[in-house]
Scaffold this motif. Structure first.
Motif, PDB file in Angstrom:
ATOM      1  N   ASN A  59     -33.934 -17.421  39.754  1.00  0.00           N
ATOM      2  CA  ASN A  59     -35.027 -16.817  40.582  1.00  0.00           C
ATOM      3  C   ASN A  59     -34.966 -15.377  40.988  1.00  0.00           C
ATOM      4  OD1 ASN A  59     -36.369 -18.876  42.163  1.00  0.00           O
ATOM      5  ND2 ASN A  59     -34.766 -19.729  42.270  1.00  0.00           N
ATOM      6  N   ILE A  60     -33.749 -14.845  40.609  1.00  0.00           N
ATOM      7  CA  ILE A  60     -33.532 -13.345  40.547  1.00  0.00           C
ATOM      8  C   ILE A  60     -34.141 -12.752  39.184  1.00  0.00           C
ATOM      9  CG2 ILE A  60     -31.698 -11.407  40.258  1.00  0.00           C
ATOM     10  CD1 ILE A  60     -30.161 -12.950  42.242  1.00  0.00           C
ATOM     11  N   GLY A  61     -34.031 -13.310  38.173  1.00  0.00           N
ATOM     12  CA  GLY A  61     -34.752 -13.087  36.742  1.00  0.00           C
ATOM     13  C   GLY A  61     -36.243 -13.147  37.271  1.00  0.00           C
ATOM     14  N   PHE A  62     -36.812 -14.150  37.601  1.00  0.00           N
ATOM     15  CA  PHE A  62     -38.124 -14.171  37.870  1.00  0.00           C
ATOM     16  C   PHE A  62     -38.608 -13.326  38.896  1.00  0.00           C
ATOM     17  CE2 PHE A  62     -38.334 -19.072  36.847  1.00  0.00           C
ATOM     18  CZ  PHE A  62     -39.057 -18.653  35.649  1.00  0.00           C
ATOM     19  N   ALA A  63     -37.978 -13.107  39.866  1.00  0.00           N
ATOM     20  CA  ALA A  63     -38.345 -11.824  40.833  1.00  0.00           C
ATOM     21  C   ALA A  63     -38.409 -10.428  40.130  1.00  0.00           C
ATOM     22  CB  ALA A  63     -37.284 -11.751  42.084  1.00  0.00           C
ATOM     23  N   LEU A  64     -37.416 -10.218  39.533  1.00  0.00           N
ATOM     24  CA  LEU A  64     -37.267  -8.897  38.604  1.00  0.00           C
ATOM     25  C   LEU A  64     -38.839  -8.915  37.566  1.00  0.00           C
ATOM     26  CD1 LEU A  64     -33.395  -8.469  38.134  1.00  0.00           C
ATOM     27  CD2 LEU A  64     -34.945  -7.269  39.736  1.00  0.00           C
ATOM     28  N   TRP A  65     -38.769  -9.999  37.147  1.00  0.00           N
ATOM     29  CA  TRP A  65     -39.938 -10.128  35.948  1.00  0.00           C
ATOM     30  C   TRP A  65     -41.312 -10.026  36.765  1.00  0.00           C
ATOM     31  CZ3 TRP A  65     -43.594 -14.066  35.122  1.00  0.00           C
ATOM     32  CH2 TRP A  65     -44.320 -13.812  33.878  1.00  0.00           C
ATOM     33  N   ILE A  66     -41.572 -10.563  37.800  1.00  0.00           N
ATOM     34  CA  ILE A  66     -42.776 -10.627  38.726  1.00  0.00           C
ATOM     35  C   ILE A  66     -42.907  -8.959  39.005  1.00  0.00           C
ATOM     36  CG2 ILE A  66     -44.081 -11.218  40.651  1.00  0.00           C
ATOM     37  CD1 ILE A  66     -42.729 -14.229  40.159  1.00  0.00           C
ATOM     38  N   GLY A  67     -41.692  -8.709  39.561  1.00  0.00           N
ATOM     39  CA  GLY A  67     -42.075  -7.254  40.187  1.00  0.00           C
ATOM     40  C   GLY A  67     -42.231  -6.322  39.241  1.00  0.00           C
ATOM     41  N   LYS A  68     -41.805  -6.316  37.991  1.00  0.00           N
ATOM     42  CA  LYS A  68     -42.060  -5.419  36.914  1.00  0.00           C
ATOM     43  C   LYS A  68     -43.494  -5.604  36.218  1.00  0.00           C
ATOM     44  CE  LYS A  68     -40.807  -4.532  32.020  1.00  0.00           C
ATOM     45  NZ  LYS A  68     -40.062  -5.051  30.881  1.00  0.00           N
ATOM     46  N   GLY A  71     -45.633  -3.863  39.114  1.00  0.00           N
ATOM     47  CA  GLY A  71     -45.393  -2.573  39.205  1.00  0.00           C
ATOM     48  C   GLY A  71     -44.239  -2.187  40.296  1.00  0.00           C
ATOM     49  N   GLU A  72     -43.860  -2.818  41.229  1.00  0.00           N
ATOM     50  CA  GLU A  72     -42.773  -2.661  41.992  1.00  0.00           C
ATOM     51  C   GLU A  72     -41.775  -3.895  42.006  1.00  0.00           C
ATOM     52  OE1 GLU A  72     -41.972  -0.023  43.687  1.00  0.00           O
ATOM     53  OE2 GLU A  72     -43.690   1.277  43.335  1.00  0.00           O
ATOM     54  N   THR A  73     -40.506  -3.719  41.874  1.00  0.00           N
ATOM     55  CA  THR A  73     -39.698  -4.725  41.812  1.00  0.00           C
ATOM     56  C   THR A  73     -39.559  -5.397  43.175  1.00  0.00           C
ATOM     57  OG1 THR A  73     -38.115  -3.388  40.496  1.00  0.00           O
ATOM     58  CG2 THR A  73     -37.142  -5.094  41.482  1.00  0.00           C
ATOM     59  N   PHE A  78     -40.742 -10.396  47.300  1.00  0.00           N
ATOM     60  CA  PHE A  78     -41.405 -10.870  48.394  1.00  0.00           C
ATOM     61  C   PHE A  78     -42.188 -12.141  47.923  1.00  0.00           C
ATOM     62  CE2 PHE A  78     -41.985  -6.289  50.199  1.00  0.00           C
ATOM     63  CZ  PHE A  78     -40.821  -6.648  51.338  1.00  0.00           C
ATOM     64  N   ILE A  79     -42.859 -12.152  46.765  1.00  0.00           N
ATOM     65  CA  ILE A  79     -43.521 -13.437  46.120  1.00  0.00           C
ATOM     66  C   ILE A  79     -42.486 -14.639  45.884  1.00  0.00           C
ATOM     67  CG2 ILE A  79     -44.709 -14.467  44.209  1.00  0.00           C
ATOM     68  CD1 ILE A  79     -46.047 -11.636  43.924  1.00  0.00           C
ATOM     69  N   ILE A  80     -41.344 -14.563  45.510  1.00  0.00           N
ATOM     70  CA  ILE A  80     -40.431 -15.526  45.589  1.00  0.00           C
ATOM     71  C   ILE A  80     -39.841 -15.989  47.079  1.00  0.00           C
ATOM     72  CG2 ILE A  80     -37.876 -16.020  44.811  1.00  0.00           C
ATOM     73  CD1 ILE A  80     -39.984 -16.023  42.473  1.00  0.00           C
ATOM     74  N   GLY A  81     -39.609 -14.958  47.849  1.00  0.00           N
ATOM     75  CA  GLY A  81     -39.259 -15.383  49.128  1.00  0.00           C
ATOM     76  C   GLY A  81     -40.456 -15.928  49.845  1.00  0.00           C
TER      77      GLY A  81
END
Length: 119
Positions: A59-68, A71-73, A78-81
């Motif tokens: 999930n951390i990996g997905f959050a970082l990927w979605i954030g990338k 445009g903002e990590t 927030f989306i994963i949360g």
């Protein structure tokens, strides 16, 4: 008369021994069932902890990927949360039929399960 007293004494001793043996058997069966349920729960808990830790890292990996991608990590987090908040609400709404009843039934089956001992 003495023979009747001896027979009665023998009968009472056997009844007492039967009661003691029955109680000991009950205790041993209770200990066996308890140990079986606890060991089963502990092994499932160990697996669950491993799965949860893997899931957190994914999930951390997905959050970082979605954030990338956005445009903002922090957007990814927030989306994963929000996703997990909605999932928590869904689980809360259906907790009895999805979690409580199946878990209760599993524990009851475990307690009522007959052991097959091979001689």
């Amino acid at each position: 008369m003495n023979d009747n007293a001896t027979i009665l004494t023998t009968l009472l001793e056997r009844a007492e021994n039967y009661g003691i043996t029955t109680f000991e058997l009950f205790k041993l069966n209770a200990i066996d069932k308890s140990a079986d349920v606890v060991s089963s729960l502990i092994s499932r808990l160990a697996i669950l902890i491993t799965v949860v830790l893997s899931f957190i890292i994914i999930n951390i990996g997905f959050a970082l990927w979605i954030g990338k991608e956005l445009g903002e990590t922090f957007y990814g987090f927030f989306i994963i949360g929000v996703f997990y908040a909605l999932l928590a609400l869904l689980l809360h709404a259906f907790r009895h039929q999805w979690i409580k009843y199946p878990l209760s039934n599993s524990i009851i089956k475990q307690l009522l399960k007959k052991k097959h001992h091979e001689n």
